[in-house]
Write a protein that holds these residues in place. Structure first.
Motif, PDB file in Angstrom:
ATOM      1  N   GLU A   1      20.601 115.459  41.183  1.00 27.46           N
ATOM      2  CA  GLU A   1      20.019 115.057  42.466  1.00 27.46           C
ATOM      3  C   GLU A   1      19.991 113.527  42.533  1.00 27.46           C
ATOM      4  N   VAL A   2      21.171 112.928  42.515  1.00 28.44           N
ATOM      5  CA  VAL A   2      21.273 111.468  42.438  1.00 28.44           C
ATOM      6  C   VAL A   2      22.155 110.941  43.570  1.00 28.44           C
ATOM      7  N   SER A   3      21.729 109.814  44.165  1.00 22.17           N
ATOM      8  CA  SER A   3      22.534 109.087  45.142  1.00 22.17           C
ATOM      9  C   SER A   3      22.738 107.678  44.595  1.00 22.17           C
ATOM     10  N   ILE A   4      23.851 107.044  44.953  1.00 21.19           N
ATOM     11  CA  ILE A   4      24.187 105.743  44.358  1.00 21.19           C
ATOM     12  C   ILE A   4      24.542 104.721  45.435  1.00 21.19           C
ATOM     13  N   PHE A   5      23.857 103.574  45.386  1.00 24.79           N
ATOM     14  CA  PHE A   5      24.182 102.405  46.212  1.00 24.79           C
ATOM     15  C   PHE A   5      24.892 101.421  45.281  1.00 24.79           C
ATOM     16  N   TYR A   6      26.181 101.185  45.525  1.00 26.70           N
ATOM     17  CA  TYR A   6      27.051 100.520  44.556  1.00 26.70           C
ATOM     18  C   TYR A   6      27.618  99.243  45.173  1.00 26.70           C
ATOM     19  N   SER A   7      27.035  98.095  44.797  1.00 27.74           N
ATOM     20  CA  SER A   7      27.522  96.806  45.278  1.00 27.74           C
ATOM     21  C   SER A   7      28.532  96.250  44.284  1.00 27.74           C
ATOM     22  N   THR A   8      29.711  95.888  44.767  1.00 27.28           N
ATOM     23  CA  THR A   8      30.748  95.379  43.870  1.00 27.28           C
ATOM     24  C   THR A   8      31.798  94.601  44.643  1.00 27.28           C
ATOM     25  N   HIS A   9      32.495  93.720  43.929  1.00 24.84           N
ATOM     26  CA  HIS A   9      33.675  93.087  44.525  1.00 24.84           C
ATOM     27  C   HIS A   9      34.952  93.678  43.939  1.00 24.84           C
ATOM     28  N   ILE A  10      34.803  94.638  43.009  1.00 22.51           N
ATOM     29  CA  ILE A  10      35.972  95.307  42.420  1.00 22.51           C
ATOM     30  C   ILE A  10      36.251  96.556  43.252  1.00 22.51           C
ATOM     31  N   THR A  11      37.032  96.389  44.289  1.00 24.23           N
ATOM     32  CA  THR A  11      37.188  97.459  45.272  1.00 24.23           C
ATOM     33  C   THR A  11      37.977  98.652  44.743  1.00 24.23           C
ATOM     34  N   THR A  12      38.789  98.438  43.699  1.00 17.57           N
ATOM     35  CA  THR A  12      39.509  99.587  43.135  1.00 17.57           C
ATOM     36  C   THR A  12      38.527 100.615  42.559  1.00 17.57           C
ATOM     37  N   ASP A  13      37.370 100.157  42.083  1.00 17.69           N
ATOM     38  CA  ASP A  13      36.335 101.089  41.617  1.00 17.69           C
ATOM     39  C   ASP A  13      35.921 102.018  42.747  1.00 17.69           C
ATOM     40  N   LEU A  14      35.738 101.446  43.925  1.00 15.03           N
ATOM     41  CA  LEU A  14      35.245 102.228  45.061  1.00 15.03           C
ATOM     42  C   LEU A  14      36.301 103.184  45.583  1.00 15.03           C
ATOM     43  N   GLU A  15      37.565 102.812  45.467  1.00 15.70           N
ATOM     44  CA  GLU A  15      38.616 103.725  45.904  1.00 15.70           C
ATOM     45  C   GLU A  15      38.645 104.974  45.039  1.00 15.70           C
ATOM     46  N   LYS A  16      38.147 104.861  43.811  1.00 13.47           N
ATOM     47  CA  LYS A  16      38.080 106.016  42.923  1.00 13.47           C
ATOM     48  C   LYS A  16      36.848 106.873  43.163  1.00 13.47           C
ATOM     49  N   CYS A  17      35.712 106.246  43.514  1.00 15.35           N
ATOM     50  CA  CYS A  17      34.468 107.023  43.462  1.00 15.35           C
ATOM     51  C   CYS A  17      33.613 107.025  44.726  1.00 15.35           C
ATOM     52  N   ALA A  18      33.793 106.078  45.643  1.00 18.63           N
ATOM     53  CA  ALA A  18      32.876 105.978  46.780  1.00 18.63           C
ATOM     54  C   ALA A  18      33.164 107.019  47.858  1.00 18.63           C
ATOM     55  N   ASP A  19      32.093 107.498  48.481  1.00 20.02           N
ATOM     56  CA  ASP A  19      32.217 108.391  49.637  1.00 20.02           C
ATOM     57  C   ASP A  19      32.143 107.602  50.940  1.00 20.02           C
ATOM     58  N   PHE A  20      31.298 106.562  50.941  1.00 19.58           N
ATOM     59  CA  PHE A  20      31.111 105.714  52.118  1.00 19.58           C
ATOM     60  C   PHE A  20      31.300 104.259  51.720  1.00 19.58           C
ATOM     61  N   ILE A  21      31.712 103.453  52.696  1.00 20.38           N
ATOM     62  CA  ILE A  21      31.914 102.023  52.472  1.00 20.38           C
ATOM     63  C   ILE A  21      31.151 101.244  53.539  1.00 20.38           C
ATOM     64  N   ALA A  22      30.427 100.223  53.091  1.00 20.98           N
ATOM     65  CA  ALA A  22      29.842  99.239  54.009  1.00 20.98           C
ATOM     66  C   ALA A  22      30.424  97.884  53.635  1.00 20.98           C
ATOM     67  N   PHE A  23      30.976  97.182  54.604  1.00 23.09           N
ATOM     68  CA  PHE A  23      31.648  95.906  54.384  1.00 23.09           C
ATOM     69  C   PHE A  23      30.858  94.811  55.092  1.00 23.09           C
ATOM     70  N   ILE A  24      30.392  93.832  54.307  1.00 22.60           N
ATOM     71  CA  ILE A  24      29.607  92.733  54.867  1.00 22.60           C
ATOM     72  C   ILE A  24      30.404  91.435  54.789  1.00 22.60           C
ATOM     73  N   LYS A  25      30.347  90.662  55.855  1.00 28.46           N
ATOM     74  CA  LYS A  25      31.015  89.368  55.911  1.00 28.46           C
ATOM     75  C   LYS A  25      30.076  88.363  56.561  1.00 28.46           C
ATOM     76  N   GLU A  26      29.788  87.280  55.837  1.00 25.94           N
ATOM     77  CA  GLU A  26      28.938  86.205  56.348  1.00 25.94           C
ATOM     78  C   GLU A  26      27.629  86.744  56.920  1.00 25.94           C
ATOM     79  N   GLY A  27      27.037  87.702  56.189  1.00 22.55           N
ATOM     80  CA  GLY A  27      25.734  88.232  56.566  1.00 22.55           C
ATOM     81  C   GLY A  27      25.738  89.281  57.651  1.00 22.55           C
ATOM     82  N   VAL A  28      26.924  89.716  58.073  1.00 24.76           N
ATOM     83  CA  VAL A  28      27.042  90.703  59.160  1.00 24.76           C
ATOM     84  C   VAL A  28      27.821  91.913  58.650  1.00 24.76           C
ATOM     85  N   ILE A  29      27.347  93.111  58.976  1.00 28.49           N
ATOM     86  CA  ILE A  29      28.075  94.323  58.623  1.00 28.49           C
ATOM     87  C   ILE A  29      29.270  94.471  59.566  1.00 28.49           C
ATOM     88  N   ILE A  30      30.468  94.442  58.978  1.00 25.61           N
ATOM     89  CA  ILE A  30      31.697  94.565  59.765  1.00 25.61           C
ATOM     90  C   ILE A  30      32.082  96.028  59.938  1.00 25.61           C
TER      91      ILE A  30
END
Length: 281
Positions: free
Chosen positions: A178-207
């Motif tokens: 029963e675990v959820s994960i909020f995963y902040s990283t700049h290694i995007t290849t990690d997220l292509e393997k494991c993430a279900d959702f992506i949030a992309f922030i640029k200059e303080g704004v969610i793109i």
């Protein structure tokens, strides 16, 4: 049910501002939080956890307001970063300090993870490899039944094999626990393997904030001749010219047919790179 909901989060520093950041993480999924260094990832996490006092915005974790139920909420959160604490103490000494803060500490689960991760309690923290240290702090979080893991650049500095091993652990946790994960990283290849959702922030704004598949479907890499650039230039998020023509990024629904223009699916890295090149007027 959303484990985490951030609504219109604002935080200002001299020269930088988080602007109406809104995010959500459904229970049992991995949200990858990506952006360039300095884009606002750590500021968002610190504000989310009340480490930094935000200027405005609503933070709800497990359906509860972080301002009203901070202590109870944090008992169910495991925070993991690449930063090393108590480097000269033995594992068993650090554990004895850590477990005092959690009424829900489960010694049996802790022992199970020590065995599973092949951790020697007599070793000092600074004797552990980066990968073993991350397994140790993960064992600590899981041993007090944390149902939300907040990972702040956890795999920075790891070799590819150690990174892949940890990613498999993260995936198994959301699949079997029963675990959820909020995963902040700049290694995007990690997220292509494991993430279900992506949030992309640029200059303080969610793109962007969507499922990974939807995000990758929404954009296309494009390349073509210099002449064809004139045809499609106004549709491009950004582009780079080269000796043979150009390459760039655009939204999928703006694609046009042209004999000198070719399209391909982007990676998360491609999307971040071309958005970083964008200059909004």
């Amino acid at each position: 049910m959303d484990v985490l909901t951030i609504t219109n989060l604002n935080k200002s520093y001299p020269g930088f501002q988080l602007k109406n950041v809104s995010l959500s993480l459904p229970k049992g999924y991995i949200l990858g939080f990506v952006g360039e260094n300095g884009a606002g990832k750590t500021t968002t996490i610190n504000s989310m956890l009340n480490i930094t006092k935000r200027d405005s915005g609503i933070i709800k974790i497990f359906g509860k307001d972080i301002d009203q139920d901070e202590i109870e909420i944090k008992k169910n959160i495991g925070y993991i970063s690449g930063e090393i604490f108590y480097p000269k103490k033995q594992i068993k000494q650090v554990t004895n300090i850590y477990k005092r803060f959690y009424d829900s500490w489960d010694e049996d689960i802790y022992r199970t993870y020590l065995t599973k991760f092949k951790l020697d309690e007599s070793k000092k923290i600074d004797q552990l490899s980066k990968g073993m240290y991350l397994k140790y702090v993960l064992a600590l979080a899981l041993s007090h039944h944390a149902s939300l893991l907040v990972l702040d650049e956890p795999t920075t500095g790891l070799d590819p094999v150690a990174r892949d091993n940890l990613l498999e652990i993260f995936q198994s946790l959301v699949e079997t626990e029963e675990v959820s994960i909020f995963y902040s990283t700049h290694i995007t290849t990690d997220l292509e393997k494991c993430a279900d959702f992506i949030a992309f922030i640029k200059e303080g704004v969610i793109i962007e904030h969507s499922s990974k598949d939807d995000l990758l479907d929404r954009y296309r890499l494009v390349n073509g001749s210099k002449e064809s650039l004139k045809v499609i230039k106004n549709h491009l998020i950004s582009y780079k010219e080269n000796a043979f023509g150009f390459n760039g990024l655009m939204k999928t629904d703006l694609m046009i047919e042209h004999e000198d223009i070719r399209y391909a699916e982007p990676s998360i890295d491609d999307i971040i790179i071309f958005f970083s090149e964008r200059r909004d007027s």
